[in-house]
Scaffold this motif. Structure first.
Motif, PDB file in Angstrom:
ATOM      1  N   GLY A   1       0.821  -1.210   0.000  1.00  0.00           N
ATOM      2  CA  GLY A   1       0.000   0.000   0.000  1.00  0.00           C
ATOM      3  C   GLY A   1       0.845   1.245   0.000  1.00  0.00           C
ATOM      4  O   GLY A   1       1.956   1.261  -0.533  1.00  0.00           O
ATOM      5  N   LYS A   2       0.341   2.294   0.643  1.00  0.00           N
ATOM      6  CA  LYS A   2       1.038   3.576   0.619  1.00  0.00           C
ATOM      7  C   LYS A   2       2.361   3.537   1.371  1.00  0.00           C
ATOM      8  O   LYS A   2       3.215   4.374   1.154  1.00  0.00           O
ATOM      9  N   GLY A   3       2.544   2.554   2.239  1.00  0.00           N
ATOM     10  CA  GLY A   3       3.821   2.402   2.947  1.00  0.00           C
ATOM     11  C   GLY A   3       4.926   1.892   2.042  1.00  0.00           C
ATOM     12  O   GLY A   3       6.110   1.980   2.370  1.00  0.00           O
ATOM     13  N   GLY A   4       4.557   1.345   0.902  1.00  0.00           N
ATOM     14  CA  GLY A   4       5.547   0.823  -0.041  1.00  0.00           C
ATOM     15  C   GLY A   4       6.217  -0.446   0.460  1.00  0.00           C
ATOM     16  O   GLY A   4       5.691  -1.156   1.319  1.00  0.00           O
ATOM     17  N   VAL A   5       7.381  -0.729  -0.086  1.00  0.00           N
ATOM     18  CA  VAL A   5       8.139  -1.922   0.280  1.00  0.00           C
ATOM     19  C   VAL A   5       8.982  -1.586   1.504  1.00  0.00           C
ATOM     20  O   VAL A   5       9.775  -0.652   1.477  1.00  0.00           O
ATOM     21  N   ASN A   6       8.793  -2.359   2.595  1.00  0.00           N
ATOM     22  CA  ASN A   6       9.584  -2.130   3.805  1.00  0.00           C
ATOM     23  C   ASN A   6      10.131  -3.454   4.333  1.00  0.00           C
ATOM     24  O   ASN A   6       9.768  -4.524   3.847  1.00  0.00           O
ATOM     25  N   ASP A   7      11.004  -3.370   5.325  1.00  0.00           N
ATOM     26  CA  ASP A   7      11.656  -4.567   5.861  1.00  0.00           C
ATOM     27  C   ASP A   7      10.665  -5.558   6.449  1.00  0.00           C
ATOM     28  O   ASP A   7      10.832  -6.769   6.313  1.00  0.00           O
TER      29      ASP A   7
ATOM     30  N   ASN B   1      -3.887   0.566  -5.187  1.00  0.00           N
ATOM     31  CA  ASN B   1      -3.929   1.839  -5.918  1.00  0.00           C
ATOM     32  C   ASN B   1      -3.295   2.984  -5.138  1.00  0.00           C
ATOM     33  O   ASN B   1      -2.808   3.941  -5.735  1.00  0.00           O
ATOM     34  N   ASN B   2      -3.289   2.900  -3.797  1.00  0.00           N
ATOM     35  CA  ASN B   2      -2.721   3.986  -3.007  1.00  0.00           C
ATOM     36  C   ASN B   2      -1.206   3.895  -2.850  1.00  0.00           C
ATOM     37  O   ASN B   2      -0.602   4.714  -2.173  1.00  0.00           O
ATOM     38  N   CYS B   3      -0.584   2.907  -3.469  1.00  0.00           N
ATOM     39  CA  CYS B   3       0.873   2.798  -3.456  1.00  0.00           C
ATOM     40  C   CYS B   3       1.433   3.899  -4.361  1.00  0.00           C
ATOM     41  O   CYS B   3       1.084   3.978  -5.540  1.00  0.00           O
ATOM     42  N   LEU B   4       2.287   4.735  -3.807  1.00  0.00           N
ATOM     43  CA  LEU B   4       2.788   5.898  -4.534  1.00  0.00           C
ATOM     44  C   LEU B   4       3.924   5.564  -5.503  1.00  0.00           C
ATOM     45  O   LEU B   4       4.227   6.341  -6.394  1.00  0.00           O
ATOM     46  N   GLU B   5       4.562   4.412  -5.314  1.00  0.00           N
ATOM     47  CA  GLU B   5       5.688   4.026  -6.173  1.00  0.00           C
ATOM     48  C   GLU B   5       5.187   3.399  -7.472  1.00  0.00           C
ATOM     49  O   GLU B   5       4.061   2.932  -7.565  1.00  0.00           O
TER      50      GLU B   5
END
Length: 96
Positions: A24-30, A52-56
């Motif tokens: 989501g909007k947090g993107g790819v994280n650890d 859809n809310n993923c900014l990348e």
């Protein structure tokens, strides 16, 4: 690196799978990568949805997921990414 024939076979297996993770909007994280690695060890083949809310950029997210989890990017169609990584202990998919 997967061959075209292997990718086709994996795509046919993934067709019936439901996505088990969402980016989501947090993107790819650890935290997400850790869970994806655990799921790949258990299942070998998984689907991930990019919301859809993923900014990348979706292409970039798919590439990051594959690289950081150590998996092969089998397919990316629209918002769905299919990843494969051979399991060390739960091997169930035989590739030629």
């Amino acid at each position: 690196m997967l061959t075209g024939k292997q990718k086709r076979y994996l795509r046919s297996l993934a067709h019936h799978l439901n996505p088990i993770f969402q980016v989501g909007k947090g993107g790819v994280n650890d935290h997400l990568i850790t869970h994806i690695q655990e799921a790949l060890e258990a299942r070998e083949l998984i689907k991930v949805t990019i919301l859809n809310n993923c900014l990348e950029d979706r292409e970039e997210v798919a590439r990051e997921l594959a690289e950081q989890s150590g998996a092969e990017l089998v397919q990316k169609i629209g918002k769905i990414v299919v990843l494969y990584k051979e399991s060390k202990e739960n091997k169930s998919i035989e590739l030629e």
